[in-house]
Scaffold this active site. Structure first.
Site, PDB file in Angstrom:
ATOM      1  CE  LYS A 260      11.519   9.778  18.322  1.00 29.84           C
ATOM      2  NZ  LYS A 260      11.850   8.244  18.030  1.00 29.84           N
TER       3      LYS A 260
ATOM      4  CB  CYS B 236      -5.339   6.210  14.167  1.00 31.92           C
ATOM      5  SG  CYS B 236      -5.612   5.863  12.116  1.00 31.92           S
TER       6      CYS B 236
ATOM      7  NE  ARG C  63      -2.861   1.588   3.558  1.00 29.78           N
ATOM      8  CZ  ARG C  63      -3.978   2.061   4.231  1.00 29.78           C
ATOM      9  NH1 ARG C  63      -3.577   1.200   5.041  1.00 29.78           N
ATOM     10  NH2 ARG C  63      -4.358   3.232   4.728  1.00 29.78           N
TER      11      ARG C  63
ATOM     12  CD  GLU D 252      -2.070  11.043  10.265  1.00 29.61           C
ATOM     13  OE1 GLU D 252      -1.812  11.251   8.739  1.00 29.61           O
ATOM     14  OE2 GLU D 252      -1.218   9.652  10.098  1.00 29.61           O
TER      15      GLU D 252
ATOM     16  CG  ASN E 280      -0.282   2.540  14.918  1.00 24.58           C
ATOM     17  OD1 ASN E 280       0.283   3.543  13.951  1.00 24.58           O
ATOM     18  ND2 ASN E 280      -2.247   2.685  14.326  1.00 24.58           N
TER      19      ASN E 280
END
Ligand code: NAP
Ligand code: G3H
Length: 485
Positions: free
Chosen positions: A186, A293, A112, A259, A163
């Site tokens: 980072k 999320c 993806r 986000e 994640n």
């Protein structure tokens, strides 16, 4: 409890000004797998002086990079995407060991990301500026025209979470680079092996020295120093609301794209297709143990269909495969014990306050079994807090307005789903929800990646999505032509 996933121990370096370097401090951070707590590898803990050097070299390199034609920058991105595809097997093995994501999901995250990078290059090549005639504004004549082009911002600091260590790094790096910025990445410490591997891919694809640099070190130790660095021109952050709000408090005059956390609701109305709702909810809530999320983090179901929906959801949760990602389990150990402790607190609180435990409620070290609670009420922490784990509360409501009310009382506003066969009801609910995206008859999810993706309230600042991210990391430049003066 779990056997280690077999693989060699990796020692990675940082990419700074085109060189791969360790830290002069000779300090390394050990990265342990969430599966069996085995050592996967180590990354350097960089000093402040090395951070300074990385950011300075990004600043200098950007002055040349911004003048490289877009079609040439695009060629480098296409090459990076091809390399990602070529290396998918090796990278997904590292990802599985480093963050405990199953092989198939790890591969799909990498592929993806390759699509994301290619689409970013395609999109940038098709962006154009505009010319605005002056005489459309009262008092002005035709002799004035504004030519609006876009310019890079400078040095973009990209901070990614654990994640999605490839996708949420690539989706910052690619649009920043194509817009003419240099990037300092980072990565999350747990996820930095993946992040550094990704940097190597961009380097091999031909990103010039200094245009992409990496910094590793614990956020708690070097985070404040990096985000307040005077040569950073833009911060693109994905992670918890806690860290995001700290960054927005301590920075000054630096644009931010963030986000953050979420508490996405699946609202189920009386005329919903309950089989569709149940399968979407379970996939949305429990994949990668809810460490997304956009995971479904609460069900708000109207009383009339609550019993039937809960029965269907329960049946599916009971069938989830739990265990080792190597065996393709959907519910896997959480990223660390601290994360599992937090989820366990929420489970305990719901139990103590009288929620009905239907499935799960069991823990072995950092593995939390898929857990489903019915009759969760608004005095329970589980109704409001983001577990980032495989636990799902069902909150029963009398009607759609009560569902909207509870959904909007959350501090978060990332996404929500509404399940109904009635288009008018879908629009009624969608219009009233205070979130970035409403999914009608689908689980909450980010993709496809060219859609706008944003959180409101404590879920974020600014808008991501391929075109939106390029726009966010560039600014308009107006040159006004005054004809005949
Ligand atoms: P996190 O603990 O906030 O860490 C995110 C990143 O921030 C890591 O790179 C971390 O580095 C760094 N960091 C920590 N302290 C910092 C500081 N003071 N200054 C600058 N950077 C600092 O989040 P996480 O545990 O990795 O990810 C889970 C959270 O991210 C959840 O809340 C989830 O909802 C959210 N998330 C949101 C989205 C979205 O699109 N809305 C997507 C994914 C995840 P270290 O690892 O070295 O501490
Ligand atoms: O964790 C946040 C990711 O951006 C979620 O992406 O909805 O495709 O899993 P996803």
């Amino acid at each position: 409890m779990f056997n280690c996933i077999v693989g060699e121990e990796l020692t990675f370096k940082n990419l700074v000004n085109g060189q791969w370097i360790t830290s002069s401090s000779n300090k390394f951070i050990d990265i342990y797998s969430p599966i069996g707590n085995c050592l996967v590898g180590k990354v350097p803990a960089m000093t402040k002086e090395e951070v300074d050097f990385a950011i300075k070299s990004a600043d200098e390199a950007q002055k040349l990079w911004k003048n490289v034609p877009v079609n040439e920058r695009a060629e480098i991105l296409y090459k990076a995407a091809d390399l990602l595809i070529e290396k998918v097997d090796e990278m997904s093995d590292i990802m599985m060991r480093e963050i405990g994501k199953d092989k198939k999901s790890s591969e799909s995250e990498i592929l993806r990301s390759a699509d994301y990078i290619k689409f970013t290059a395609d999109t940038a090549k098709n962006l154009s500026g505009e010319s605005i005639p002056g005489d459309s504004f009262p008092g002005f004549k035709k002799n004035k025209i504004s030519l609006v082009t876009r310019e890079a911002l400078g040095v973009v600091l990209a901070i990614s979470p654990f994640n999605y260590p490839i996708n949420l790094a690539a989706s910052k790096i690619a649009p920043a680079l194509i817009a003419g910025n240099s990037v300092v990445l980072k990565p999350a410490t747990q996820g930095s092996l993946c992040g550094l591997y990704l940097a190597k891919v961009f380097e091999q694809a031909g990103v010039p020295a200094g245009v992409l640099n990496t910094i590793t070190g614990r956020g708690s130790e070097i985070g404040d120093y990096i985000v307040t660095h005077p040569e950073i021109d833009f911060i693109n952050f994905t992670g918890s609301t806690e860290v995001g709000s700290r960054i927005s408090k301590i920075t000054s005059m630096v644009p931010l794209l963030m986000e953050l956390g979420g508490k996405d609701a699946a609202i189920v109305l009386k005329d919903a297709n309950l089989d569709l709702a149940a399968s979407n909810i379970v996939a949305g809530a429990y994949s990668y143990s809810g460490q997304r999320c956009t995971a479904v983090k609460r069900i708000l179901v109207v009383d009339e269909v609550a019993d039937e929906l809960v029965k269907k959801v329960k049946e599916k949760v009971e069938k989830l495969k739990v265990g080792n990602p190597v065996d393709g389990a959907e519910v896997v150990p959480l990223i660390d014990n601290k994360a599992a402790d937090f989820v366990w607190e929420l489970i305990d609180d719901a139990r103590e306050k009288g929620a009905h435990l239907l499935v799960g409620g069991k823990r072995e070290e950092n593995l939390i079994y898929p857990t489903l609670f019915d009759h969760v009420t608004t005095d329970m922490r589980l109704a409001w807090e983001e577990p980032f784990g495989p636990v799902l509360p069902v909150i029963r409501v009398k009607d759609k307005d009560e569902a909207i009310d509870i959904a909007n009382k959350s501090e978060y506003g990332l996404q929500s789903s509404v399940f109904t066969e009635n288009i008018n009801e879908a629009f009624y609910v969608a219009e009233r929800l205070e979130v970035g995206t409403v999914q009608v008859n689908n689980k909450t999810e980010r993709g496809p990646d060219h859609f706008p993706f944003l959180g409101v309230k404590a879920s974020g600042v600014g808008t991501q999505g391929i075109k939106y991210s390029i726009e966010a990391m560039s600014r308009p430049k107006a040159t006004v032509i005054n004809i005949g003066k």
